[in-house]
Design an enzyme around this catalytic site. Structure first.
Site, PDB file in Angstrom:
ATOM      1  N   HIS A 244      -4.049   1.041   7.890  1.00 39.07           N
ATOM      2  CA  HIS A 244      -2.681   1.576   7.842  1.00 39.07           C
ATOM      3  C   HIS A 244      -2.612   2.769   6.876  1.00 39.07           C
ATOM      4  CE1 HIS A 244       1.846   0.893   7.906  1.00 39.07           C
ATOM      5  NE2 HIS A 244       1.699   1.704   6.867  1.00 39.07           N
TER       6      HIS A 244
ATOM      7  N   CYS B  31       6.167  -0.639   7.112  1.00 41.04           N
ATOM      8  CA  CYS B  31       5.763   0.574   6.414  1.00 41.04           C
ATOM      9  C   CYS B  31       6.921   1.041   5.526  1.00 41.04           C
ATOM     10  CB  CYS B  31       5.425   1.649   7.439  1.00 41.04           C
ATOM     11  SG  CYS B  31       4.969   3.219   6.707  1.00 41.04           S
ATOM     12  N   LEU B  32       6.607   1.449   4.309  1.00 39.70           N
ATOM     13  CA  LEU B  32       7.652   1.903   3.376  1.00 39.70           C
ATOM     14  C   LEU B  32       8.346   3.172   3.886  1.00 39.70           C
ATOM     15  CD1 LEU B  32       5.810   1.340  -0.030  1.00 39.70           C
ATOM     16  CD2 LEU B  32       7.565  -0.111   0.999  1.00 39.70           C
TER      17      LEU B  32
ATOM     18  N   GLY C 273       0.832  -1.187   0.000  1.00 41.66           N
ATOM     19  CA  GLY C 273       0.000   0.000   0.000  1.00 41.66           C
ATOM     20  C   GLY C 273       0.867   1.237   0.000  1.00 41.66           C
TER      21      GLY C 273
ATOM     22  N   GLN D 138       3.061   9.846   1.325  1.00 36.52           N
ATOM     23  CA  GLN D 138       4.335   9.112   1.369  1.00 36.52           C
ATOM     24  C   GLN D 138       5.224   9.427   0.166  1.00 36.52           C
ATOM     25  OE1 GLN D 138       2.498   5.065   2.261  1.00 36.52           O
ATOM     26  NE2 GLN D 138       4.446   4.932   3.334  1.00 36.52           N
TER      27      GLN D 138
END
Ligand code: NI
Length: 173
Positions: free
Chosen positions: A136, A94-95, A46, A51
């Site tokens: 998230h 998480c990226l 995702g 981001q």
């Protein structure tokens, strides 16, 4: 299409609540394509627009690399969780916090409303990994990262360790 830079904590854009989209135009379509390409290039499940530094209420989810079932790519514009049920702990990453996994408590089931990429309203009821991914990503759009779901003690420990580690990586270079 283009690969976008993924912003990492403690970048400020990740801590700000994103703006709702009032107009879904060609720029939005290009952003969605670029976000999908960027997410796929790093095998993420995702990605939220903030981001990649764009503070808009938009995110994409693709669980096809993780789950056998053929859930199509999901594009969510202005998504909101209208109902949630149950609570379950599971590991997530998480990226924007690369290299870190942590167990996070989240609702077991969620009911989400939003717009699809054509700007048409849609509703989605989800459980399992999809419910977790939705929570998230929607947290990202609210300016929250996964450690904001931890207890205060665990959160401080996690942040301190993360910031120490990225400083170490920078000095090693
Ligand atoms: Ni994330």
């Amino acid at each position: 299409m283009a690969l976008l830079e993924i912003k990492k904590y403690p970048d400020n854009v990740l801590k700000q609540k994103t703006q709702e989209l009032s107009n879904i135009d060609g720029n939005t379509q290009k952003l969605i394509d670029d976000m999908l390409e960027t997410m796929h290039s790093v095998r993420g499940l995702g990605l939220a627009a903030n981001q990649v530094g764009i503070s808009q209420r938009l995110c994409v989810i693709d669980l096809s690399i993780k789950e056998d079932n053929k859930i199509p790519v999901i594009i969510l514009i202005n998504p909101v969780i209208v109902e949630s049920e149950g609570a379950i702990d599971a590991e997530e990453g998480c990226l924007s916090l690369p290299g870190y996994m942590s167990s996070i408590k989240r609702a077991e089931k969620v009911f989400v409303k939003g717009l699809n990429r054509e700007g048409k309203p849609f509703e989605l009821e989800a459980s399992g990994l999809l419910a977790r991914a939705l929570q998230h990503e929607i947290d990202h759009l609210e300016g929250m990262l996964m450690f904001d779901r931890m207890s205060p003690i665990k959160r401080e420990f996690f942040k301190r360790k993360y910031l120490r580690d990225i400083r170490k990586i920078k000095t090693d270079k």
